[in-house]
Design a protein around this motif. Structure first.
Motif, PDB file in Angstrom:
ATOM      1  N   CYS A 259       0.819  -1.218   0.000  1.00  0.00           N
ATOM      2  CA  CYS A 259       0.000   0.000   0.000  1.00  0.00           C
ATOM      3  C   CYS A 259       0.852   1.268   0.000  1.00  0.00           C
ATOM      4  CB  CYS A 259      -0.952   0.001   1.197  1.00  0.00           C
ATOM      5  SG  CYS A 259      -2.224  -1.278   1.078  1.00  0.00           S
ATOM      6  N   GLY A 260       2.159   1.114  -0.169  1.00  0.00           N
ATOM      7  CA  GLY A 260       3.032   2.277  -0.281  1.00  0.00           C
ATOM      8  C   GLY A 260       3.196   3.068   0.996  1.00  0.00           C
ATOM      9  N   ARG A 261       2.971   2.434   2.127  1.00  0.00           N
ATOM     10  CA  ARG A 261       3.107   3.146   3.407  1.00  0.00           C
ATOM     11  C   ARG A 261       4.557   3.235   3.861  1.00  0.00           C
ATOM     12  NH1 ARG A 261      -1.788   3.693   1.526  1.00  0.00           N
ATOM     13  NH2 ARG A 261      -3.421   3.958   3.099  1.00  0.00           N
ATOM     14  N   VAL A 262       5.413   2.388   3.316  1.00  0.00           N
ATOM     15  CA  VAL A 262       6.813   2.358   3.728  1.00  0.00           C
ATOM     16  C   VAL A 262       7.649   1.883   2.542  1.00  0.00           C
ATOM     17  CG1 VAL A 262       6.686  -0.026   4.592  1.00  0.00           C
ATOM     18  CG2 VAL A 262       8.343   1.541   5.587  1.00  0.00           C
ATOM     19  N   ARG A 263       8.870   2.357   2.466  1.00  0.00           N
ATOM     20  CA  ARG A 263       9.788   1.916   1.422  1.00  0.00           C
ATOM     21  C   ARG A 263      10.503   0.636   1.887  1.00  0.00           C
ATOM     22  NH1 ARG A 263       9.183   2.654  -3.205  1.00  0.00           N
ATOM     23  NH2 ARG A 263      11.418   2.609  -3.694  1.00  0.00           N
ATOM     24  N   PRO A 264      11.006  -0.154   0.958  1.00  0.00           N
ATOM     25  CA  PRO A 264      11.671  -1.407   1.351  1.00  0.00           C
ATOM     26  C   PRO A 264      12.782  -1.213   2.379  1.00  0.00           C
ATOM     27  CG  PRO A 264      11.312  -1.376  -1.013  1.00  0.00           C
ATOM     28  CD  PRO A 264      10.905  -0.023  -0.507  1.00  0.00           C
ATOM     29  N   GLU A 265      13.562  -0.137   2.234  1.00  0.00           N
ATOM     30  CA  GLU A 265      14.655   0.074   3.191  1.00  0.00           C
ATOM     31  C   GLU A 265      14.141   0.345   4.606  1.00  0.00           C
ATOM     32  OE1 GLU A 265      14.200   3.808   0.563  1.00  0.00           O
ATOM     33  OE2 GLU A 265      14.257   1.621   0.298  1.00  0.00           O
ATOM     34  N   GLY A 266      12.881   0.800   4.711  1.00  0.00           N
ATOM     35  CA  GLY A 266      12.307   1.070   6.028  1.00  0.00           C
ATOM     36  C   GLY A 266      11.915  -0.185   6.781  1.00  0.00           C
TER      37      GLY A 266
END
Length: 276
Positions: free
Chosen positions: A244-251
């Motif tokens: 859902c685009g709430r966080v980027r993979p690095e996060g």
């Protein structure tokens, strides 16, 4: 006539989630409404405003006549501009105004849904801006999905976890999985003949394999693949936040396990977000 049986699961999921949102925000102090959420630029108030605004449009209410400020950095295209009007017009509303409008909207929408007698295949206007007509079943499914996802946005912002296995979670699982073959095959460019496995654990568990055919198209199944190009493992909430685009993979790097081709795994995770 009564509600068609194939519409009832989406209506039940929507009801469960929107009533949970109502219970979450009803006791909030004024300051809590300003807490930031993972939706860029949106506070708790803004997320609730969005839910109210869309449900109001589903009721046939006219859209507010409102000019947006020029300094909203998260408004980047016509879709976000369309959505933001219902949000920005409520930014000066008090906690009491917000909860009162939410409760009234729930009452009116619940009555509308209880009296729904149309066929699931009935073409209906999509409430969020211009676009092709959708079926009533698709529209109600997407409302259940959207409201549950925003319930989770509010829970994370308010430190009140819960309902990760609610009826809306199962709707969300199916909606997000339907988008996975495109993510892997087209957006990430997985090579023909390869397979990618996604293994999700937690309150909602599933294992799915995306298989890429000779023409580069992806299909989804639940069988185990031997020697996949990539295997991604993560918990359900992490899957949700990424998709859902709430966080980027690095996060969430510490919450995702990736095995196999590292470049393809990175490309898939980079393309994982499928919601606007």
């Amino acid at each position: 006539m009564t509600v068609h049986p194939s519409l009832q699961p989406a209506i039940d999921a929507w009801t469960h989630s929107i009533e949970a949102i109502n219970e979450l925000v009803k006791p909030l102090a004024e300051g809590d409404w300003n807490r930031p959420t993972e939706c860029p630029g949106w506070s708790v108030r803004d997320v609730v405003s969005h839910v109210i605004g869309v449900e109001s449009e589903m009721l046939g209410e006219p859209r507010p006549i409102h000019t947006l400020p020029r300094d909203l950095f998260h408004v980047t295209d016509e879709f976000s501009r369309y959505v933001e009007v219902q949000v920005d017009v409520r930014r000066c509303h008090t906690a009491l105004e917000m909860t009162s409008e939410l409760e009234l909207t729930i009452i009116r929408r619940s009555r509308q849904l209880r009296n729904e007698t149309r066929s699931p295949r009935t073409p209906v206007r999509w409430p969020l801006g211009a676009g092709p007509e959708r079926t009533l079943e698709h529209q109600l499914t997407m409302r259940a999905f959207d409201v549950w996802v925003h319930e989770q946005d509010l829970r994370r912002a308010l430190g009140a976890p819960g309902n990760l296995d609610a009826p809306g979670a199962l709707v969300a699982r199916d909606v997000l999985l339907a988008a996975l073959p495109k993510v892997v095959a087209k957006d990430a460019g997985a090579p023909p003949g390869s397979a990618v496995v996604v293994d999700v654990h937690g309150p909602v568990e599933f294992l799915r394999t995306v298989r890429i055919d000779a023409d580069g198209r992806g299909t989804l199944d639940s069988s185990v693949s031997l020697g996949p190009a990539v295997t991604l493992a993560m918990d359900w909430e992490t899957y949700l936040r990424l998709a859902c685009g709430r966080v980027r993979p690095e996060g969430v790097a510490g919450r995702v396990s990736a095995e196999g081709d590292p470049r393809l795994a990175e490309a898939i995770l980079r393309a994982f977000a499928v919601t606007p």
